[in-house]
Design a protein around this motif. Structure first.
Motif, PDB file in Angstrom:
ATOM      1  N   VAL A   1      17.101  -9.122 -13.495  1.00 56.98           N
ATOM      2  CA  VAL A   1      18.515  -9.294 -13.794  1.00 56.98           C
ATOM      3  C   VAL A   1      19.068 -10.483 -13.023  1.00 56.98           C
ATOM      4  O   VAL A   1      18.898 -10.584 -11.799  1.00 56.98           O
ATOM      5  N   ASN A   2      19.687 -11.405 -13.724  1.00 55.57           N
ATOM      6  CA  ASN A   2      20.370 -12.539 -13.113  1.00 55.57           C
ATOM      7  C   ASN A   2      21.660 -12.027 -12.471  1.00 55.57           C
ATOM      8  O   ASN A   2      22.516 -11.474 -13.170  1.00 55.57           O
ATOM      9  N   PRO A   3      21.851 -12.189 -11.153  1.00 54.36           N
ATOM     10  CA  PRO A   3      23.084 -11.682 -10.509  1.00 54.36           C
ATOM     11  C   PRO A   3      24.352 -12.228 -11.130  1.00 54.36           C
ATOM     12  O   PRO A   3      25.399 -11.583 -11.089  1.00 54.36           O
ATOM     13  N   ALA A   4      24.268 -13.425 -11.725  1.00 53.91           N
ATOM     14  CA  ALA A   4      25.463 -14.003 -12.338  1.00 53.91           C
ATOM     15  C   ALA A   4      25.718 -13.456 -13.741  1.00 53.91           C
ATOM     16  O   ALA A   4      26.772 -13.698 -14.313  1.00 53.91           O
ATOM     17  N   ALA A   5      24.736 -12.747 -14.301  1.00 53.05           N
ATOM     18  CA  ALA A   5      24.889 -12.169 -15.645  1.00 53.05           C
ATOM     19  C   ALA A   5      24.218 -10.799 -15.656  1.00 53.05           C
ATOM     20  O   ALA A   5      23.126 -10.620 -16.201  1.00 53.05           O
ATOM     21  N   PRO A   6      24.872  -9.787 -15.037  1.00 58.42           N
ATOM     22  CA  PRO A   6      24.198  -8.517 -14.767  1.00 58.42           C
ATOM     23  C   PRO A   6      24.341  -7.441 -15.839  1.00 58.42           C
ATOM     24  O   PRO A   6      23.939  -6.304 -15.614  1.00 58.42           O
ATOM     25  N   CYS A   7      24.915  -7.740 -17.003  1.00 60.67           N
ATOM     26  CA  CYS A   7      25.263  -6.636 -17.898  1.00 60.67           C
ATOM     27  C   CYS A   7      24.054  -5.875 -18.418  1.00 60.67           C
ATOM     28  O   CYS A   7      24.158  -4.717 -18.810  1.00 60.67           O
ATOM     29  N   LEU A   8      22.892  -6.504 -18.456  1.00 60.94           N
ATOM     30  CA  LEU A   8      21.699  -5.791 -18.933  1.00 60.94           C
ATOM     31  C   LEU A   8      21.404  -4.582 -18.060  1.00 60.94           C
ATOM     32  O   LEU A   8      20.949  -3.542 -18.531  1.00 60.94           O
ATOM     33  N   ASN A   9      21.681  -4.724 -16.781  1.00 62.90           N
ATOM     34  CA  ASN A   9      21.474  -3.592 -15.861  1.00 62.90           C
ATOM     35  C   ASN A   9      22.403  -2.438 -16.197  1.00 62.90           C
ATOM     36  O   ASN A   9      22.101  -1.283 -15.911  1.00 62.90           O
ATOM     37  N   GLY A  10      23.586  -2.742 -16.790  1.00 64.17           N
ATOM     38  CA  GLY A  10      24.533  -1.702 -17.145  1.00 64.17           C
ATOM     39  C   GLY A  10      24.061  -0.804 -18.258  1.00 64.17           C
ATOM     40  O   GLY A  10      24.657   0.247 -18.519  1.00 64.17           O
ATOM     41  N   LEU A  11      22.987  -1.196 -18.953  1.00 57.14           N
ATOM     42  CA  LEU A  11      22.429  -0.343 -19.996  1.00 57.14           C
ATOM     43  C   LEU A  11      21.465   0.689 -19.431  1.00 57.14           C
ATOM     44  O   LEU A  11      20.772   1.367 -20.183  1.00 57.14           O
ATOM     45  N   GLY A  12      21.440   0.817 -18.123  1.00 56.56           N
ATOM     46  CA  GLY A  12      20.546   1.789 -17.489  1.00 56.56           C
ATOM     47  C   GLY A  12      20.877   3.225 -17.817  1.00 56.56           C
ATOM     48  O   GLY A  12      20.119   4.135 -17.494  1.00 56.56           O
ATOM     49  N   THR A  13      22.034   3.483 -18.462  1.00 56.91           N
ATOM     50  CA  THR A  13      22.375   4.854 -18.871  1.00 56.91           C
ATOM     51  C   THR A  13      21.437   5.356 -19.958  1.00 56.91           C
ATOM     52  O   THR A  13      21.551   6.504 -20.395  1.00 56.91           O
ATOM     53  N   MET A  14      20.511   4.521 -20.435  1.00 55.67           N
ATOM     54  CA  MET A  14      19.564   4.954 -21.458  1.00 55.67           C
ATOM     55  C   MET A  14      18.589   5.999 -20.922  1.00 55.67           C
ATOM     56  O   MET A  14      17.875   6.625 -21.690  1.00 55.67           O
ATOM     57  N   GLY A  15      18.576   6.188 -19.626  1.00 53.81           N
ATOM     58  CA  GLY A  15      17.729   7.236 -19.063  1.00 53.81           C
ATOM     59  C   GLY A  15      16.525   6.712 -18.311  1.00 53.81           C
ATOM     60  O   GLY A  15      15.978   7.395 -17.450  1.00 53.81           O
ATOM     61  N   ASN A  16      16.055   5.498 -18.601  1.00 54.49           N
ATOM     62  CA  ASN A  16      14.930   4.895 -17.893  1.00 54.49           C
ATOM     63  C   ASN A  16      15.373   3.576 -17.296  1.00 54.49           C
ATOM     64  O   ASN A  16      16.326   2.948 -17.756  1.00 54.49           O
ATOM     65  N   SER A  17      14.657   3.123 -16.291  1.00 54.40           N
ATOM     66  CA  SER A  17      14.990   1.853 -15.671  1.00 54.40           C
ATOM     67  C   SER A  17      14.407   0.707 -16.488  1.00 54.40           C
ATOM     68  O   SER A  17      13.499   0.880 -17.312  1.00 54.40           O
ATOM     69  N   LEU A  18      14.946  -0.470 -16.265  1.00 57.21           N
ATOM     70  CA  LEU A  18      14.489  -1.671 -16.946  1.00 57.21           C
ATOM     71  C   LEU A  18      13.097  -2.032 -16.422  1.00 57.21           C
ATOM     72  O   LEU A  18      12.900  -2.245 -15.227  1.00 57.21           O
ATOM     73  N   SER A  19      12.097  -2.132 -17.339  1.00 62.65           N
ATOM     74  CA  SER A  19      10.715  -2.368 -16.884  1.00 62.65           C
ATOM     75  C   SER A  19      10.248  -3.800 -17.121  1.00 62.65           C
ATOM     76  O   SER A  19       9.398  -4.302 -16.390  1.00 62.65           O
ATOM     77  N   CYS A  20      10.764  -4.459 -18.160  1.00 62.21           N
ATOM     78  CA  CYS A  20      10.375  -5.837 -18.414  1.00 62.21           C
ATOM     79  C   CYS A  20      11.398  -6.490 -19.332  1.00 62.21           C
ATOM     80  O   CYS A  20      12.195  -5.790 -19.970  1.00 62.21           O
ATOM     81  N   VAL A  21      11.352  -7.824 -19.394  1.00 57.48           N
ATOM     82  CA  VAL A  21      12.296  -8.571 -20.210  1.00 57.48           C
ATOM     83  C   VAL A  21      11.541  -9.645 -20.983  1.00 57.48           C
ATOM     84  O   VAL A  21      10.784 -10.429 -20.395  1.00 57.48           O
ATOM     85  N   ALA A  22      11.735  -9.674 -22.310  1.00 57.34           N
ATOM     86  CA  ALA A  22      11.231 -10.772 -23.146  1.00 57.34           C
ATOM     87  C   ALA A  22      12.369 -11.766 -23.306  1.00 57.34           C
ATOM     88  O   ALA A  22      13.412 -11.443 -23.886  1.00 57.34           O
ATOM     89  N   SER A  23      12.167 -13.002 -22.789  1.00 59.63           N
ATOM     90  CA  SER A  23      13.259 -13.949 -22.662  1.00 59.63           C
ATOM     91  C   SER A  23      13.017 -15.194 -23.507  1.00 59.63           C
ATOM     92  O   SER A  23      11.942 -15.802 -23.457  1.00 59.63           O
ATOM     93  N   PHE A  24      14.034 -15.584 -24.297  1.00 58.95           N
ATOM     94  CA  PHE A  24      14.013 -16.812 -25.084  1.00 58.95           C
ATOM     95  C   PHE A  24      15.154 -17.686 -24.538  1.00 58.95           C
ATOM     96  O   PHE A  24      16.327 -17.327 -24.658  1.00 58.95           O
ATOM     97  N   ALA A  25      14.792 -18.866 -23.968  1.00 56.72           N
ATOM     98  CA  ALA A  25      15.791 -19.652 -23.245  1.00 56.72           C
ATOM     99  C   ALA A  25      15.865 -21.071 -23.766  1.00 56.72           C
ATOM    100  O   ALA A  25      14.840 -21.751 -23.954  1.00 56.72           O
ATOM    101  N   SER A  26      17.113 -21.531 -24.008  1.00 53.25           N
ATOM    102  CA  SER A  26      17.388 -22.937 -24.284  1.00 53.25           C
ATOM    103  C   SER A  26      18.379 -23.418 -23.231  1.00 53.25           C
ATOM    104  O   SER A  26      18.823 -22.647 -22.374  1.00 53.25           O
ATOM    105  N   ASP A  27      18.752 -24.688 -23.309  1.00 46.87           N
ATOM    106  CA  ASP A  27      19.746 -25.164 -22.356  1.00 46.87           C
ATOM    107  C   ASP A  27      21.088 -24.465 -22.564  1.00 46.87           C
ATOM    108  O   ASP A  27      21.840 -24.251 -21.613  1.00 46.87           O
ATOM    109  N   GLU A  28      21.393 -24.098 -23.840  1.00 46.90           N
ATOM    110  CA  GLU A  28      22.715 -23.550 -24.144  1.00 46.90           C
ATOM    111  C   GLU A  28      22.790 -22.042 -23.876  1.00 46.90           C
ATOM    112  O   GLU A  28      23.753 -21.567 -23.288  1.00 46.90           O
TER     113      GLU A  28
END
Length: 778
Positions: A84-111
């Motif tokens: 989780v990027n500290p400047a963009a933490p909302c993904l961590n807020g989905l932890g109410t799904m019952g399990n912790s975040l185990s991995c992230v598939a990331s697609f990144a551009s400059d924008e």
């Protein structure tokens, strides 16, 4: 930014620049289907497409995420640490799904950065805007558009997150917790999307019957009475503070309750119930029976009124609201002391949150300013816990046993004992828990035989008998009297003070009394007044404070004394039933207060009654002999007599009583026929001013009372002096005796001047009137 741990070297190039990536190490549940690979493409129109069901097709889109205004290049990575990027933490807020975040598939551009988070069997989507600008995102899944929004960055990165997991059945997408289908109406077995985003079968909860139509039985009830909450599962929670608690929450329908103290500072009671709907509408049931919708009071009657998706009505004991929620019905009842929340017909698998649904008090608590502050109260040594415990245990005995098979009494007995062992015997709390149990039984179809007679409990009464209490008060019962009484924390400083607060400023005196403390003493503050009965209190409806005020211009009957240029004004707050007789068997109010004002620069004229408070003389005629007394007072109740040392001012009101002894009031009435003032005790040169003529007031300050109605009467007037030869003033009153005969009245007819006469048939018994006089002077 996310730390790159692994960059796949095997990116498979697809025609026209499309790229397939391997998600085997981080599979994504995308709207009901789990994928182990994905494709991405940036089109010539600068549109990024990330698809799961095959190579991107800009025209068909498919199971894809589309982001507009993206330039190549694009990098792909799978992250397993520093997720989780500290400047963009909302993904961590989905932890109410019952399990912790185990991995992230990331697609990144400059924008932008598009992250797909793996939470075990569930997944989340995050869009991060890295550069300033607005980026339009469209999320399509299960064949339809699921989300469409813009993420705007300006000066700092911004992000948005979505839950993209669920179950797919027959091409239809269901989110976790939603019912897919009822498989068996008779057993209420339903197919639903479970919390792990996997299709499961589930029936009614243990111990809950199926109604045979796919709905679970109406026997789940939460009862809130006093400080205790009896949950749906019959567990007991006790509120120890004055905060707000979520009792029930289901699909945006939220029931909360506020708790406040009453007689003791350390025991709280349910004070109001609030129902909030997904659209934002809020209904509040107050402890004194008022109902508001979004802060606006509404009138509730015995006829059900439609409010939102439900109805609300008032019966003889409380308010009931009924709403359709998640395919079932939720009923909320509140009578000012106890709330009942009942649900029926909710589809199997419905999730119930809040204290009633089993959440802890700490999780369900909403803090308000000072709600957890502690105010200890000493133990009440008058409480007999053994006796009250035995009383609470009567719920184990007949006639309550008739309901034991439907409503288990254990929690009610425990709640009863918990409260009564530390609370004084007021407000019918020794009956409240029996009433709560009776209501729970009747709601479940069991009508109990009469139990109130044996337990000496009154029949349930409407809310506060129509009274509206302010925030410093609560509606309670003392004996047979229902009224607004002081909350303990508010009243504590005033109970500890030996006197009521008095302010003296700018020639004005003000005594403030606490309306609810007066009520607790058994008096209605609206019946209180100063020495002058026309001077009543001014009540502040918001605070319950009642102010009694007078000033040096309008003294309201204050007794004024002078010393060294200072004037002492002494007045009293009196109850209307303040006795004028020698004895009384009723309580009465008499609160004395005074203020001293500096009048060293003012010229104030004082007068004294020369004879003191009374003049007595013997009247002897041919047939009658009686004693006639003239007495002067400072108050309308004739309880503050003037004496020779009492100083009165010009225009101050005084009361004169003319009474007799030796006459039978069944035979004769005394009529004050004429009263006048002179500037000399006697003599033909005296100036004269009429106060009463023909038995009626002759000038504006005069009021008569009881004239011609018995063997005594009184009148009042404002002190004056003659403008010439200002010296002593003599008051003379002429008294006549009137026979009491059938059909005849001795009361003077006082209306317009033309009507100021008595019937010409009335003849006085005395040939000559009796005359009594008094003198006042400087």
């Amino acid at each position: 930014m996310l730390r790159l741990l692994l960059i796949l070297s095997a990116l498979v190039l697809i025609a026209r620049g499309q790229v397939m990536v391997d998600l085997t190490s981080c599979p994504i549940n995308y709207f009901g289907t789990t994928y182990t690979s994905a494709y991405y493409l940036i089109t010539n129109a600068n549109i990024l497409l990330i698809c799961f069901d095959g190579p991107p097709d800009p025209l068909a889109k498919g199971e894809c995420v589309e982001v507009i205004s993206i330039l190549p290049p694009l990098t792909f990575s799978i992250e397993t640490t520093d997720l989780v990027n500290p400047a963009a933490p909302c993904l961590n807020g989905l932890g109410t799904m019952g399990n912790s975040l185990s991995c992230v598939a990331s697609f990144a551009s400059d924008e932008v950065t598009v992250n797909f988070g793996n939470f075990g069997t569930r997944s989340g989507l995050q869009i991060i805007a890295n550069l300033d600008g607005a980026y339009l995102i469209t999320v399509c899944g299960a064949g339809v558009q699921q989300e469409r929004m813009s993420v705007v960055a300006g000066g700092s990165i911004q992000d948005a997150c979505f839950d993209i997991s669920g179950c797919l059945d027959g091409g239809v997408f269901f989110r976790p917790g939603e019912i897919i289908a009822i498989q068996d109406l008779d057993t209420c077995i339903s197919e639903l999307c479970g919390p792990e985003a996997i299709t499961v079968s589930q029936g009614c909860e243990a111990g809950i019957a199926c109604l045979g139509n796919g709905m679970c039985a109406n026997d789940r009830k939460c009862v809130i009475t006093g400080p205790t909450i009896i949950t749906f599962d019959k567990d007991l929670e006790t509120v120890m503070d004055r905060c707000v608690y979520t009792l029930l929450s289901i699909n945006g329908f939220v029931v909360t309750a506020g708790f406040l103290e009453r007689t003791r500072t350390d025991v709280s009671f349910i004070d109001y119930v609030s129902i909030e709907f997904p659209a934002g509408t809020i209904h509040v049931f107050s402890q004194d029976g008022e109902v508001t919708v979004n802060g606006i009071p509404v009138t509730i009657t015995t006829t059900p009124t439609t409010l939102g998706s439900g109805t609300i009505y008032m019966d003889g004991t409380g308010i009931t609201g009924s709403w359709t929620v998640n395919g079932g019905t939720i009923d909320v009842y509140f009578d000012g002391d106890t709330a009942h929340i009942t649900y029926s017909g909710l589809a199997a698998g419905s999730s119930l949150n809040g204290v009633c649904g089993g959440q802890t008090l700490a999780v369900s608590r909403t803090l308000t300013p000072g709600c957890q502050d502690s105010f200890p109260d000493p133990i009440d040594l008058n409480v007999d816990c053994n006796e009250l415990t035995a009383r609470c245990a009567l719920l184990n005995d007949p006639p309550f046993t008739a309901c034991h098979g439907v409503v288990e009494p254990k929690s009610f007995i425990e709640a009863c004992t918990t409260l009564l062992c530390k609370y004084p015997d007021v407000d019918n709390f020794n009956c409240q828990f029996f009433e709560a149990y009776d209501k729970a039984c009747s709601d479940s179809g069991v009508t109990l035989p009469d139990w109130r007679t044996n337990l000496e409990c009154p029949d349930p009464q409407p809310f506060c008998n129509g009274r509206r209490c302010n925030d410093n008060e609560y509606c309670g019962v003392r004996g047979d009297i229902t009224s607004c009484y002081c909350r303990a924390i508010f009243a504590a400083p005033f109970r500890d003070s030996p006197a009521f607060p008095v302010t003296c400023e700018e020639n004005t005196a003000c005594l403030t009394v606490i309306g609810c403390l007066v009520e607790e003493a058994g008096f209605d503050y609206t019946n209180l007044h100063l020495n002058n009965e026309s001077c009543v209190g001014d009540a502040d409806e918001e605070t319950g404070m009642v102010k009694f005020t007078f000033n040096t211009t309008n003294t309201c009957g204050a007794i004024v004394t002078s010393s060294g240029g200072f004037l002492n004004y002494t007045n009293r707050v009196l109850s209307a039933q303040n006795p004028a007789t020698v004895i009384t068997r009723e309580e009465f109010v008499s609160i004395v207060f005074s203020c001293v004002f500096d009048h060293s620069d003012a010229v104030v004229t004082f007068f004294n009654i020369d004879e003191g408070s009374s003049v007595v003389q013997i009247v002897q005629g041919e047939e009658w002999e009686y004693t006639l007394s003239l007495m002067t007072f400072l108050d309308a109740a004739l309880t503050i007599p003037l004496d020779a040392s009492t100083e009165v001012q010009l225009d101050q009101k005084v009361w004169v009583q003319l009474s007799t002894e030796g006459l039978e009031d069944s035979n004769v009435a005394v009529v004050t026929e004429h009263c006048w003032a002179t500037n000399q005790a006697a003599g033909s040169e005296a100036m004269m001013y009429n106060l009463i003529t023909g038995g009626c007031p002759a000038e504006g300050s005069v009021t008569t009372n009881g004239n011609g109605e018995g063997t005594s009467n009184s009148f009042c007037f404002n002190i004056f002096q003659f403008t010439e030869n200002a010296g002593d003033v003599s008051l003379h009153c002429e008294i006549r005796l009137c026979p009491i005969m059938d059909g005849e009245s001795c009361v003077p007819e006082c209306g317009t001047p033309a009507r100021r006469r008595r019937s010409t048939n009335v003849k006085y018994l005395d040939i000559k009137p009796a005359i009594v006089s008094m003198v006042w002077g400087k």
